[in-house]
Design a protein around this motif. Structure first.
Motif, PDB file in Angstrom:
ATOM      1  N   GLY A  76      47.513  34.975  37.935  1.00  0.00           N
ATOM      2  CA  GLY A  76      48.100  33.699  37.556  1.00  0.00           C
ATOM      3  C   GLY A  76      47.104  32.645  37.112  1.00  0.00           C
ATOM      4  O   GLY A  76      47.476  31.668  36.453  1.00  0.00           O
ATOM      5  N   ARG A  77      45.834  32.823  37.451  1.00  0.00           N
ATOM      6  CA  ARG A  77      44.859  31.765  37.194  1.00  0.00           C
ATOM      7  C   ARG A  77      43.754  32.124  36.216  1.00  0.00           C
ATOM      8  O   ARG A  77      43.054  31.228  35.734  1.00  0.00           O
ATOM      9  N   LEU A  78      43.575  33.397  35.939  1.00  0.00           N
ATOM     10  CA  LEU A  78      42.468  33.789  35.061  1.00  0.00           C
ATOM     11  C   LEU A  78      42.996  34.525  33.839  1.00  0.00           C
ATOM     12  O   LEU A  78      43.880  35.379  33.954  1.00  0.00           O
ATOM     13  N   PRO A  79      42.446  34.231  32.680  1.00  0.00           N
ATOM     14  CA  PRO A  79      42.919  34.898  31.458  1.00  0.00           C
ATOM     15  C   PRO A  79      42.620  36.401  31.487  1.00  0.00           C
ATOM     16  O   PRO A  79      41.554  36.827  31.921  1.00  0.00           O
ATOM     17  N   ALA A  80      43.590  37.173  31.004  1.00  0.00           N
ATOM     18  CA  ALA A  80      43.411  38.624  30.931  1.00  0.00           C
ATOM     19  C   ALA A  80      42.184  38.950  30.089  1.00  0.00           C
ATOM     20  O   ALA A  80      41.947  38.326  29.059  1.00  0.00           O
ATOM     21  N   GLY A  81      41.400  39.922  30.569  1.00  0.00           N
ATOM     22  CA  GLY A  81      40.224  40.363  29.832  1.00  0.00           C
ATOM     23  C   GLY A  81      38.991  39.498  30.011  1.00  0.00           C
ATOM     24  O   GLY A  81      37.913  39.853  29.521  1.00  0.00           O
ATOM     25  N   SER A  82      39.118  38.371  30.705  1.00  0.00           N
ATOM     26  CA  SER A  82      37.944  37.505  30.892  1.00  0.00           C
ATOM     27  C   SER A  82      36.974  38.154  31.873  1.00  0.00           C
ATOM     28  O   SER A  82      37.356  38.982  32.694  1.00  0.00           O
ATOM     29  N   GLU A  83      35.731  37.756  31.760  1.00  0.00           N
ATOM     30  CA  GLU A  83      34.703  38.296  32.657  1.00  0.00           C
ATOM     31  C   GLU A  83      35.033  37.973  34.111  1.00  0.00           C
ATOM     32  O   GLU A  83      34.873  38.813  35.001  1.00  0.00           O
ATOM     33  N   ARG A  84      35.502  36.765  34.349  1.00  0.00           N
ATOM     34  CA  ARG A  84      35.864  36.350  35.714  1.00  0.00           C
ATOM     35  C   ARG A  84      36.970  37.248  36.260  1.00  0.00           C
ATOM     36  O   ARG A  84      36.896  37.701  37.400  1.00  0.00           O
ATOM     37  N   ARG A  85      37.992  37.476  35.464  1.00  0.00           N
ATOM     38  CA  ARG A  85      39.122  38.293  35.934  1.00  0.00           C
ATOM     39  C   ARG A  85      38.676  39.727  36.183  1.00  0.00           C
ATOM     40  O   ARG A  85      39.074  40.336  37.169  1.00  0.00           O
ATOM     41  N   ARG A  86      37.867  40.263  35.280  1.00  0.00           N
ATOM     42  CA  ARG A  86      37.369  41.642  35.475  1.00  0.00           C
ATOM     43  C   ARG A  86      36.562  41.758  36.758  1.00  0.00           C
ATOM     44  O   ARG A  86      36.646  42.762  37.462  1.00  0.00           O
ATOM     45  N   ALA A  87      35.780  40.733  37.087  1.00  0.00           N
ATOM     46  CA  ALA A  87      34.985  40.758  38.320  1.00  0.00           C
ATOM     47  C   ALA A  87      35.895  40.787  39.544  1.00  0.00           C
ATOM     48  O   ALA A  87      35.660  41.560  40.482  1.00  0.00           O
ATOM     49  N   TYR A  88      36.922  39.956  39.541  1.00  0.00           N
ATOM     50  CA  TYR A  88      37.883  39.968  40.650  1.00  0.00           C
ATOM     51  C   TYR A  88      38.633  41.295  40.714  1.00  0.00           C
ATOM     52  O   TYR A  88      38.853  41.842  41.796  1.00  0.00           O
ATOM     53  N   GLU A  89      39.049  41.794  39.577  1.00  0.00           N
ATOM     54  CA  GLU A  89      39.791  43.062  39.551  1.00  0.00           C
ATOM     55  C   GLU A  89      38.941  44.214  40.084  1.00  0.00           C
ATOM     56  O   GLU A  89      39.447  45.088  40.801  1.00  0.00           O
ATOM     57  N   ALA A  90      37.664  44.210  39.764  1.00  0.00           N
ATOM     58  CA  ALA A  90      36.764  45.248  40.284  1.00  0.00           C
ATOM     59  C   ALA A  90      36.653  45.130  41.805  1.00  0.00           C
ATOM     60  O   ALA A  90      36.671  46.143  42.522  1.00  0.00           O
ATOM     61  N   TRP A  91      36.548  43.906  42.297  1.00  0.00           N
ATOM     62  CA  TRP A  91      36.475  43.704  43.748  1.00  0.00           C
ATOM     63  C   TRP A  91      37.761  44.177  44.410  1.00  0.00           C
ATOM     64  O   TRP A  91      37.724  44.867  45.436  1.00  0.00           O
ATOM     65  N   ILE A  92      38.879  43.840  43.842  1.00  0.00           N
ATOM     66  CA  ILE A  92      40.180  44.235  44.395  1.00  0.00           C
ATOM     67  C   ILE A  92      40.302  45.755  44.449  1.00  0.00           C
ATOM     68  O   ILE A  92      40.749  46.310  45.459  1.00  0.00           O
TER      69      ILE A  92
END
Length: 166
Positions: A76-92
């Motif tokens: 809900g808060r980070l744009p799809a494909g952004s570096e920030r979102r990818r970092a969170y997704e990897a952690w998850i």
């Protein structure tokens, strides 16, 4: 081939069990710290009039549901494909993997196979035909502990470098 004295197999078994118990204990400490830190992060992200409301909402969630809740905040808060979102997704993804492994480690019963130098985790009742047996070296258990500690550090880094709080 070296001959063993009568007591040496028992000494090896006891030493291996002691090492395994130590690493497993450290894993429980690390996992509980990861769980509480994720919970505190979610409290900061949740909406509610008071900290008590946010605490109550997060407190009810098990670790799996806390991960899912974080995932919803990320989506809900980070744009799809952004570096920030990818970092969170990897952690998850890593956290989910560790969660599944932790479930097996905690819910199985433990033994020692001293001749192989392995610690054995068995899931299922002894009378079940569906038992699952996993053998671990002490180094493999230490690798799981290391992953837990890295996840803790990475969550702190994500929260510091790319906070999701509004």
């Amino acid at each position: 081939m070296e001959e063993l004295t009568l007591g040496e197999p028992w000494e090896r078994r006891d030493a291996l069990e002691e090492q395994a118990a130590s690493v497993l204990g450290h894993m429980l400490f690390a996992f509980s710290l990861l769980d509480v830190n994720l919970g505190l992060y979610l409290e900061a992200l949740e909406y509610g009039e008071t900290i008590a409301c946010r605490t109550e909402a997060v407190e009810k969630l098990n670790f799996h549901r806390r991960i899912v809740r974080l995932e919803k905040h990320v989506e809900g808060r980070l744009p799809a494909g952004s570096e920030r979102r990818r970092a969170y997704e990897a952690w998850i993804q890593r956290a989910q993997s560790v969660r599944l492994q932790r479930n097996d480690l905690v819910h199985g019963r433990w033994g020692v196979e001293a001749r192989k130098g392995k610690v054995v985790n068995v899931l299922g009742l002894p009378t079940s035909g569906n038992q699952q047996v996993y053998e671990y070296s002490i180094e493999q258990l230490k690798d799981v502990l290391c992953e837990l500690r890295e996840l803790l550090e990475e969550l702190a880094r994500l929260r510091s470098d790319w906070p999701l709080e509004s």
